[in-house]
Write a protein that holds these residues in place. Sequence first.
Motif, PDB file in Angstrom:
ATOM      1  N   ALA A  64       0.834  -1.211   0.000  1.00 45.96           N
ATOM      2  CA  ALA A  64       0.000   0.000   0.000  1.00 45.96           C
ATOM      3  C   ALA A  64       0.863   1.253   0.000  1.00 45.96           C
ATOM      4  O   ALA A  64       0.591   2.222  -0.729  1.00 45.96           O
ATOM      5  N   ALA A  65       1.923   1.250   0.807  1.00 43.42           N
ATOM      6  CA  ALA A  65       2.822   2.410   0.851  1.00 43.42           C
ATOM      7  C   ALA A  65       3.507   2.599  -0.498  1.00 43.42           C
ATOM      8  O   ALA A  65       3.724   3.728  -0.957  1.00 43.42           O
ATOM      9  N   THR A  66       3.857   1.496  -1.132  1.00 42.54           N
ATOM     10  CA  THR A  66       4.503   1.578  -2.439  1.00 42.54           C
ATOM     11  C   THR A  66       3.583   2.256  -3.459  1.00 42.54           C
ATOM     12  O   THR A  66       4.010   3.112  -4.250  1.00 42.54           O
ATOM     13  N   ARG A  67       2.306   1.881  -3.438  1.00 41.74           N
ATOM     14  CA  ARG A  67       1.356   2.508  -4.370  1.00 41.74           C
ATOM     15  C   ARG A  67       1.188   4.000  -4.061  1.00 41.74           C
ATOM     16  O   ARG A  67       1.076   4.816  -4.973  1.00 41.74           O
ATOM     17  N   ARG A  68       1.183   4.349  -2.771  1.00 38.55           N
ATOM     18  CA  ARG A  68       1.048   5.761  -2.419  1.00 38.55           C
ATOM     19  C   ARG A  68       2.257   6.564  -2.895  1.00 38.55           C
ATOM     20  O   ARG A  68       2.139   7.689  -3.372  1.00 38.55           O
ATOM     21  N   ILE A  69       3.454   5.971  -2.757  1.00 42.39           N
ATOM     22  CA  ILE A  69       4.665   6.653  -3.224  1.00 42.39           C
ATOM     23  C   ILE A  69       4.623   6.856  -4.741  1.00 42.39           C
ATOM     24  O   ILE A  69       4.967   7.915  -5.262  1.00 42.39           O
ATOM     25  N   ALA A  70       4.196   5.803  -5.471  1.00 40.35           N
ATOM     26  CA  ALA A  70       4.077   5.915  -6.938  1.00 40.35           C
ATOM     27  C   ALA A  70       3.063   6.995  -7.307  1.00 40.35           C
ATOM     28  O   ALA A  70       3.275   7.772  -8.248  1.00 40.35           O
ATOM     29  N   ALA A  71       1.949   7.062  -6.555  1.00 46.64           N
ATOM     30  CA  ALA A  71       0.953   8.096  -6.813  1.00 46.64           C
ATOM     31  C   ALA A  71       1.534   9.480  -6.561  1.00 46.64           C
ATOM     32  O   ALA A  71       1.246  10.442  -7.288  1.00 46.64           O
ATOM     33  N   GLY A  72       2.393   9.592  -5.518  1.00 45.91           N
ATOM     34  CA  GLY A  72       3.024  10.879  -5.241  1.00 45.91           C
ATOM     35  C   GLY A  72       3.942  11.314  -6.361  1.00 45.91           C
ATOM     36  O   GLY A  72       3.986  12.491  -6.742  1.00 45.91           O
ATOM     37  N   GLU A  73       4.695  10.364  -6.931  1.00 41.74           N
ATOM     38  CA  GLU A  73       5.560  10.693  -8.070  1.00 41.74           C
ATOM     39  C   GLU A  73       4.740  11.177  -9.261  1.00 41.74           C
ATOM     40  O   GLU A  73       5.074  12.162  -9.917  1.00 41.74           O
ATOM     41  N   ALA A  74       3.648  10.456  -9.554  1.00 40.88           N
ATOM     42  CA  ALA A  74       2.785  10.856 -10.669  1.00 40.88           C
ATOM     43  C   ALA A  74       2.157  12.219 -10.412  1.00 40.88           C
ATOM     44  O   ALA A  74       2.032  13.051 -11.324  1.00 40.88           O
ATOM     45  N   LEU A  75       1.773  12.463  -9.152  1.00 41.39           N
ATOM     46  CA  LEU A  75       1.167  13.749  -8.806  1.00 41.39           C
ATOM     47  C   LEU A  75       2.160  14.884  -9.015  1.00 41.39           C
ATOM     48  O   LEU A  75       1.807  15.961  -9.521  1.00 41.39           O
ATOM     49  N   ALA A  76       3.432  14.648  -8.660  1.00 34.45           N
ATOM     50  CA  ALA A  76       4.452  15.681  -8.849  1.00 34.45           C
ATOM     51  C   ALA A  76       4.610  16.019 -10.329  1.00 34.45           C
ATOM     52  O   ALA A  76       4.664  17.192 -10.717  1.00 34.45           O
ATOM     53  N   GLY A  77       4.678  14.976 -11.179  1.00 34.61           N
ATOM     54  CA  GLY A  77       4.809  15.227 -12.611  1.00 34.61           C
ATOM     55  C   GLY A  77       3.616  15.964 -13.181  1.00 34.61           C
ATOM     56  O   GLY A  77       3.761  16.869 -14.016  1.00 34.61           O
ATOM     57  N   SER A  78       2.413  15.592 -12.703  1.00 35.95           N
ATOM     58  CA  SER A  78       1.221  16.256 -13.230  1.00 35.95           C
ATOM     59  C   SER A  78       1.125  17.701 -12.757  1.00 35.95           C
ATOM     60  O   SER A  78       0.704  18.587 -13.509  1.00 35.95           O
ATOM     61  N   LEU A  79       1.521  17.968 -11.502  1.00 36.55           N
ATOM     62  CA  LEU A  79       1.507  19.354 -11.011  1.00 36.55           C
ATOM     63  C   LEU A  79       2.524  20.206 -11.763  1.00 36.55           C
ATOM     64  O   LEU A  79       2.250  21.366 -12.110  1.00 36.55           O
ATOM     65  N   LEU A  80       3.706  19.619 -12.023  1.00 37.57           N
ATOM     66  CA  LEU A  80       4.685  20.333 -12.846  1.00 37.57           C
ATOM     67  C   LEU A  80       4.122  20.567 -14.245  1.00 37.57           C
ATOM     68  O   LEU A  80       4.325  21.631 -14.845  1.00 37.57           O
ATOM     69  N   GLY A  81       3.384  19.555 -14.757  1.00 39.33           N
ATOM     70  CA  GLY A  81       2.749  19.707 -16.066  1.00 39.33           C
ATOM     71  C   GLY A  81       1.726  20.826 -16.079  1.00 39.33           C
ATOM     72  O   GLY A  81       1.602  21.563 -17.079  1.00 39.33           O
ATOM     73  N   LEU A  82       0.960  20.986 -14.991  1.00 40.15           N
ATOM     74  CA  LEU A  82      -0.002  22.097 -14.904  1.00 40.15           C
ATOM     75  C   LEU A  82       0.716  23.441 -14.982  1.00 40.15           C
ATOM     76  O   LEU A  82       0.263  24.365 -15.683  1.00 40.15           O
TER      77      LEU A  82
END
Length: 772
Positions: free
Chosen positions: A234-252
């Motif tokens: 579960a923690a691994t999935r949350r970390i992966a989601a955090g990485e994706a969120l960072a890329g998407s926020l940078l994309g915004l």
Amino acid sequence: MGLRFALAGGREGWVRALLTGVGVGLGVALLLLTAALPGVLTERDRREEARLDWPFSTEVVPQADDTLLIARTDTEFRDQDIRGRLLEAEGPQAPLPPGLSEFPAVGEMIVSPALKDLLASDDTGLLRERLPHDITGTIGEQGLIGSQELAYYAGGAGLAGEINSSAVRLDTFGTPAGQASEEENDPVLMLLVLVVFVVLLTPVAVFIATAVRFGGERRDRRLAALRLVGSDAAATRRIAAGEALAGSLLGLVLGTVFFLIGREVAASVEIFHISVFPSYLNPSPLLALLVAVAVPAAAVLVTLLAMRGVVIEPLGVVRTARPARRRLWWRLLPPLAGVVMLYPMVGQGRENGEFNEYLVAGGVLLLLIGITALLPWIVEAVVSQLGKGSVSWQLAVRRLQLSSGAAARMVNGIAVAVAGAIALQMLFAGVEGDYTEDTGLDVSLAQAQVSLPDGQELAPAADRLAHTKGVSKVYALSYGYVAERPWEKQEPGEVAVVTVADCATLRTVAEFPSCEDGDVFAVSGAEYDTGTAVLNRPGRDLHFEVSDPSTASGYGKGFRWAVPGGVKQARSIPDPASHERGGFLLTPGAVPAGMAAMLSAELYLEVDDSVPYAMEHVRNTAAAIDPLTDTVRWTALKRSSSYDTIRTGLFVGAACVLLLIGVSLLVSQLEQLRERRKLLSALVAFGTRRRTLSLSVLWQTAVPIGLGLLLAAAVGVALGAVLLRMTGTSVRVDWASLFQMTGVGAGVVLAVTLLSLPPLLRMMRPDGLRTE
């Protein structure tokens, strides 16, 4: 922790985050542009309405200190429309057109910035000859509907005599309250608009979903290391989601920057004769908020869904083993569901009300999204059967067999875009006939028409046009209307037209056995002519129509003409403008003194298109005869303006999406090459030729894109057939458009592949194996 991996993970993390941000940012910029479109259309319509200068009422505005005389002098130059007006203020309170601070004097003009630049260029001498006025200022933004619009206001004189023919009197600009016309919505046109939006936006969403998965293999290896040091699933999935969120926020952030840059650049760009001002491009706050929320949410969701098929354990990623074969059954559900949603509207046409917009949008979206589900299965099924061949072919095939999903993801967007484009082209081609009509103009006889203002003498104008460069022949005629009683009494009785021309020109409007100067003919056989038989009595006085806006009836005292004896008979035929002329035909020798002033003049020109800029010479001569002369280039077909607007919008949107496709594919290709840098270096160190590796990269692109385009063609034709059946149109495959759209898609991929070769050659060095 995932955010820190993305933003504070050293050079590797920054490059990965930047690639993801650029990919997402390009999609966000296009989404923001789409969110601004409603405002663009609204502002263009508002400015167009604010400068309207033609009265909606038949009542003549009386002359006063607050009235203005205005005449249209629109023209064209090299297929570019130029909006022109002559202005004559009748008092100190005369209304100024939007964008002007003062009226131009006679011999002066105020022009749009784009027209000023055009007139200043070296190869526009013909246009400067047509517009010889001195430029004294530029039209402000509020007076233009686009940054590249060509327009001018020039000072005029003596326009009062042209009222109700070429000029009007105004006391205000814009549409009077309560007089704006409301057009009835055409269900088929509304369907076209809806499908255009869905087709153009779906590839954008696919590209954003692809961009957030950049660096997926390395991310999974990092997550395996985290599992080794104690992180649970579960923690691994949350970390992966955090990485994706960072890329998407940078994309915004990057998308907003791209949009603001594009917003400023838009002022200097014109696409399909459409231009905008930066102030137009203000996204709707609600739609912009939706983009800001939806993009990060979609990034996290796509990442979590992608991880479902990957088992990340402490000792590695169980994706390097041979993966289980993909299942087909659930991949068929989205396109089938799309067809089910569209099927109830088959045969509806435009007679059975508007189409259900939710079913249309959902059905088209599911059919296009179905491509992204089917393509990985098709690529896997095909490449698993491939084998023998050259070394470059074997390298490419093996790479595709190991990572067919990544190859399919790269071409998903282009396949969706091509499928949507094929369906739209089929739909547009199928319904085009409903919005195209035959003008009836005989373009084999004449290719242009010149209408002179009232009072202009026909013979001198015809002579000048006949000697104009590029004009082969001139058919000149004038006409007026006669009635059995005076027009000012508002009961003119029977009415007929009187046409004056030489014998050669009269033969283009009627059939008669012989003709010589001085003859008069009475015409029979015209479809709507009922007065000729009644009025054709020798010696009978007929009254010419004379407009006079200053009188209550709108008519002045007319010229009287007595029907002569010995009138010959003629039979009407369609003239070059497809009109059947009845009434009386007069040769010049039969025209009494004073009649010529009662007639309006028209000239039909045979133009030799092999002469360079022949129509520009014609327009220059016509403008020299009188600035109010109306010159029209004839065409055999005429299309609905609403249909043309939607088609132009499609082309503009498609151009933007194609640009996004190309740039995003290039970013995706560079990301994949970056991930394989050490593998390429190892192969070069073992002695593999660079030519072999370059060809292998080309094959790795060509195989999935070929399969993707074949699938796109099949889905595009199926969707186009369903849409055509919905409009009640017979299904016909537009093969030219199909091959054209497929070729454009292949061309974009080929261009991206060629642009990625220089970075590939730099990566193919043995020292790429060095590590610290």
